[in-house]
Design a protein around this motif. Sequence first.
Motif, PDB file in Angstrom:
ATOM      1  N   ARG A  18      -5.290   3.098   1.423  1.00 14.16           N
ATOM      2  CA  ARG A  18      -6.450   3.754   2.044  1.00 14.16           C
ATOM      3  C   ARG A  18      -5.981   4.942   2.889  1.00 14.16           C
ATOM      4  NH1 ARG A  18      -8.259   5.432   6.800  1.00 14.16           N
ATOM      5  NH2 ARG A  18      -7.666   3.488   7.833  1.00 14.16           N
ATOM      6  N   ASP A  19      -5.378   4.693   4.058  1.00 14.72           N
ATOM      7  CA  ASP A  19      -4.924   5.831   4.873  1.00 14.72           C
ATOM      8  C   ASP A  19      -3.817   6.574   4.127  1.00 14.72           C
ATOM      9  OD1 ASP A  19      -4.512   7.545   7.117  1.00 14.72           O
ATOM     10  OD2 ASP A  19      -5.092   5.936   8.458  1.00 14.72           O
ATOM     11  N   HIS A 209      -0.787   6.823  14.423  1.00 15.09           N
ATOM     12  CA  HIS A 209      -0.402   7.985  13.622  1.00 15.09           C
ATOM     13  C   HIS A 209       0.831   8.641  14.226  1.00 15.09           C
ATOM     14  CE1 HIS A 209      -3.307   8.297  10.329  1.00 15.09           C
ATOM     15  NE2 HIS A 209      -4.016   7.494  11.100  1.00 15.09           N
ATOM     16  N   ASN A 243       1.221   7.494   9.038  1.00 14.79           N
ATOM     17  CA  ASN A 243       1.031   6.310   9.891  1.00 14.79           C
ATOM     18  C   ASN A 243       2.397   5.725  10.227  1.00 14.79           C
ATOM     19  OD1 ASN A 243      -1.531   6.510   8.157  1.00 14.79           O
ATOM     20  ND2 ASN A 243      -2.091   4.917   9.588  1.00 14.79           N
TER      21      ASN A 243
HETATM   22 ZN    ZN Z   1      -5.619   6.374  10.340  1.00 16.57          ZN
END
Ligand code: ZN
Length: 518
Positions: A18-19, A209, A243
């Motif tokens: 996802r990220d 992040h 991330n």
């Molecule tokens: Zn994020």
Amino acid sequence: MSTKLNKDKVIIFDTTLRDGEQTAGAGLTVDEKMRIAKQLEKLNVDVIEAGFAGSSPGDFEAVKRIANEIHGPVVATLARALPSDIDIAAKALKGVQNARIHTFLSSSDVHLMHQMRKDRESIMIMAVDAVKRAKDYLEDVEFSPMDATRTDPGYLYAILEEVIEAGATTVNIPDTVGYSNPKEFGALIKSIQENVSNIHKATISVHCHNDLGMATANSLSAVSSGARQIEGCINGLGERAGNAALEEVIMALSTRSNFYNLYTGINTKEIGSSSRLISSIFGFPIQYNKAIVGQNAFRHSSGIHQDAFLKERTTFEIMEPEKVGWRGEALVLGKLSGRAGLRSRLSDLGYILDDYQLNEVFQAFKELADNKRELTDLDLEALMSEQYRISDSQSKFEVRTVKVFCGNSSVPDAEISLLCPNGNEINQSSEGTGPVDAVCKAIDKITQIDVELTEFSVSAVTEGIDSIGEVTIRIEKDGSIYSGKGSDTDIVVASAKAYVNAINRFLSIVDQSKNPII
Ligand code: ZN
Ligand code: KIV
């Protein structure tokens, strides 16, 4: 009374799909996501965030397939705090036992003012309503106040208290823009425990992040202060600078368990394969000196270091390379190896093949062994990646032959033959500024798809003049970026394969977005 401290488990929440997919220039097909999810299952992560079901038909399909086919980890999907998103998320996860809806909403004033254009009261109502709606579908609900580290702490505590009251079982504290630092972030996690009266009813998660290079340090500081879930991506992928790199967080907790006194359920031996597979599918090479998974992470160069290391490994090595599934360059197979040897080695690497697949791979293996006499595990992984790219390209374009004429006294000229989606084989030739340019132009004549090559890089899978060259290409089409990979002992052939792979991935992703979300 025992003096032994009880170790607490840290839940590892992987958001590579996802990220990680929000990394600029990334874009995965449903099949590619499925292959990564299977590897994450082997790695034994606790939660796989499989996508953002409401964002596109392709993501909806990926979340649905992963949720239905993966059985160990909890499968989560992201959803905005909107009824329509929550309903689509629930639809994608319908009937699945181990599933989570992860809903999020901005909470900092800067986001409220400029992005949401809403006041704090309205945001609070949206957050609570979203959690309640998700809770109507599933027990396992996570809430993230986006940009938490730049949110007024009093408002942050209030929103957390309300969403827990509404049923959130995990509250995630994102450092969305990578603004915090370990001391401040650790203190924030402590203050949440002191100021949110019902915090004991939920797990505290963190999502850091890496804009200032502190994502791993911030995540570790948070667990020292009481957080018990870390979100991150393998190889540190993700939006902007990425991330927290999960391999770093996991190995820090394991290698310094004497300091953290925490543990994870991760099968660390699968870290290396996970990292290489994800790098290969995303088309993002791993930097050589990357902690844990870089090619140099366990190489000792200085004479003094080598001398001491040979006397006693622990003088200059804090982790055993085998513990993270590091593969050296030991010879494993060669030209004379047979099917049984290949099958057995591939199965050790996690590739279980039926007879038909073995025949296909064996053919490619023999061709490779003709050009490169000694094959290592890394070569076999590159070979398998190429085989997957070929099978993913069914009913798309496939490279058949590549001939190039070039040198310093002639204009480069390429002749290409591709198998086309309609089953016909087509030949074309073109001149170019260099051999790769000529190859791409000849391919363009066949596909008749107007794309722009924006990035080109080559790396060697192993050392030595006969190494397999791995080419990564990015193309731009209608404002979106698509990556492609190709490997071969001939780098011009690898370039043709990578360019065609990028075009095929563009075609697959466009096909996926045509299916309605149902
Ligand atoms: Zn994020
Ligand atoms: O960075 C972030 O805030 C996010 C949220 C959606 C959790 O990715």
